[in-house]
Design an enzyme around this catalytic site. Structure first.
Site, PDB file in Angstrom:
ATOM      1  CG  ASP A   7      -1.604   1.245   1.478  1.00  0.00           C
ATOM      2  OD1 ASP A   7      -2.310   1.679   0.559  1.00  0.00           O
ATOM      3  OD2 ASP A   7      -1.452   1.836   2.572  1.00  0.00           O
ATOM      4  NE  ARG A   8       0.943   7.372  -2.764  1.00  0.00           N
ATOM      5  CZ  ARG A   8       0.549   8.369  -3.560  1.00  0.00           C
ATOM      6  NH1 ARG A   8       0.921   8.389  -4.824  1.00  0.00           N
ATOM      7  NH2 ARG A   8      -0.235   9.305  -3.098  1.00  0.00           N
ATOM      8  CG  ASP A   9      -1.264   7.805   0.155  1.00  0.00           C
ATOM      9  OD1 ASP A   9      -0.093   8.033  -0.221  1.00  0.00           O
ATOM     10  OD2 ASP A   9      -2.264   8.095  -0.522  1.00  0.00           O
ATOM     11  CG  ASP A  15      -3.013   8.423   5.021  1.00  0.00           C
ATOM     12  OD1 ASP A  15      -3.110   9.342   4.172  1.00  0.00           O
ATOM     13  OD2 ASP A  15      -3.893   7.569   5.201  1.00  0.00           O
ATOM     14  CE1 TYR A  18      -9.608  10.643  -0.193  1.00  0.00           C
ATOM     15  CE2 TYR A  18      -9.973  12.055   1.709  1.00  0.00           C
ATOM     16  CZ  TYR A  18     -10.338  10.983   0.928  1.00  0.00           C
ATOM     17  OH  TYR A  18     -11.442  10.243   1.272  1.00  0.00           O
ATOM     18  CG  ASN A  50      -8.151   1.607  -2.754  1.00  0.00           C
ATOM     19  OD1 ASN A  50      -7.983   0.943  -3.783  1.00  0.00           O
ATOM     20  ND2 ASN A  50      -8.841   1.156  -1.720  1.00  0.00           N
ATOM     21  CB  SER A  52     -11.421   7.378  -3.425  1.00  0.00           C
ATOM     22  OG  SER A  52     -11.168   8.012  -2.181  1.00  0.00           O
ATOM     23  NE  ARG A 106     -12.696   2.349  -2.620  1.00  0.00           N
ATOM     24  CZ  ARG A 106     -11.876   3.242  -2.078  1.00  0.00           C
ATOM     25  NH1 ARG A 106     -10.958   3.835  -2.805  1.00  0.00           N
ATOM     26  NH2 ARG A 106     -11.969   3.559  -0.798  1.00  0.00           N
ATOM     27  CE  LYS A 107      -5.255  -0.640  -1.701  1.00  0.00           C
ATOM     28  NZ  LYS A 107      -3.998  -0.179  -1.056  1.00  0.00           N
ATOM     29  CE  LYS A 133      -7.222   3.699   5.719  1.00  0.00           C
ATOM     30  NZ  LYS A 133      -7.262   4.631   4.584  1.00  0.00           N
TER      31      LYS A 133
HETATM   32 MG   LIG Z   1      -2.992   3.164   3.366  1.00  0.00          MG
END
Ligand SMILES: [Mg+2]
Length: 188
Positions: A7-9, A15, A18, A50, A52, A106-107, A133
């Site tokens: 995962d990235r953020d 995090d 956004y 993700n 969004s 989308r996860k 998450k």
């Molecule tokens: Mg994350």
């Protein structure tokens, strides 16, 4: 070959909710040895993210690319390389063509991971995912991965699927165990 999905953020970078400004990107240092180990043993390191914020109209693909470019640059300075970056913009709260609830990409759905498998010919049963998450862990389980490593304190091992093992990733020891696992996967 197996892969390290990330995962990235909240996993590779802090995090900031956004993120749309490259200046906001700060690496989480705990993840650097993990990515470096994958690089050393030849395991592809793949971001599945993700995003969004794009569907919601908070930012566009060009801001995503700028933020992601900054992330790659910071990682490069730490001798960490990524092999593939996949991002999913769909969300039920979006507008236009990106307005899609429960999109397969989308996860927690496994679409991005399966797409990476098809692109690189990955052995999913020996691959692992690291995320912050429950949706990251669930995407890994649905994609048929062997292990999920959950960053932070929200770890809960509720998967009833014996093939997928969820680990916590909090302490220095947890990170060392993950690096050992990756090194083993690369040697096998
Ligand atoms: Mg994350």
């Amino acid at each position: 070959m197996p892969a390290l999905f990330l995962d990235r953020d909240g996993t590779i970078n802090v995090d900031t909710s956004y993120p749309s400004d490259p200046a906001d990107i700060v690496l989480r240092p705990e993840m650097l040895p993990v990515i470096r180990t994958a690089n050393l043993v030849g395991l592809p390191a793949i971001i599945v993210s993700n995003q969004s914020g794009i569907a919601r109209g908070y930012f566009g693909w060009s801001e995503f690319a700028a933020v992601n470019g900054r992330l790659l640059e910071l990682l490069e300075a730490e001798k960490c390389q990524l092999d593939l970056v996949l991002a999913c913009a769909y969300h039920s709260s979006g507008t236009g063509i990106l307005a899609a609830g429960d999109h397969p990409m989308r996860k927690p759905n496994p679409g991005m991971l399966l797409h990476a498998r098809d692109l690189l010919g990955l052995d999913m049963g020996r691959s692992i995912i690291v995320g912050d998450k429950a949706d990251d862990m669930e995407a890994g389980r649905r994609a048929g991965l062997r292990d999920g490593w959950h960053v932070g304190s929200k770890f809960n091992r509720k998967s009833g699927d014996v093939a997928f093992v969820e680990h916590k990733l909090i302490t220095g020891n947890d990170h060392r165990r993950l690096c050992d696992l990756i090194a083993g996967l690369g040697r096998a």
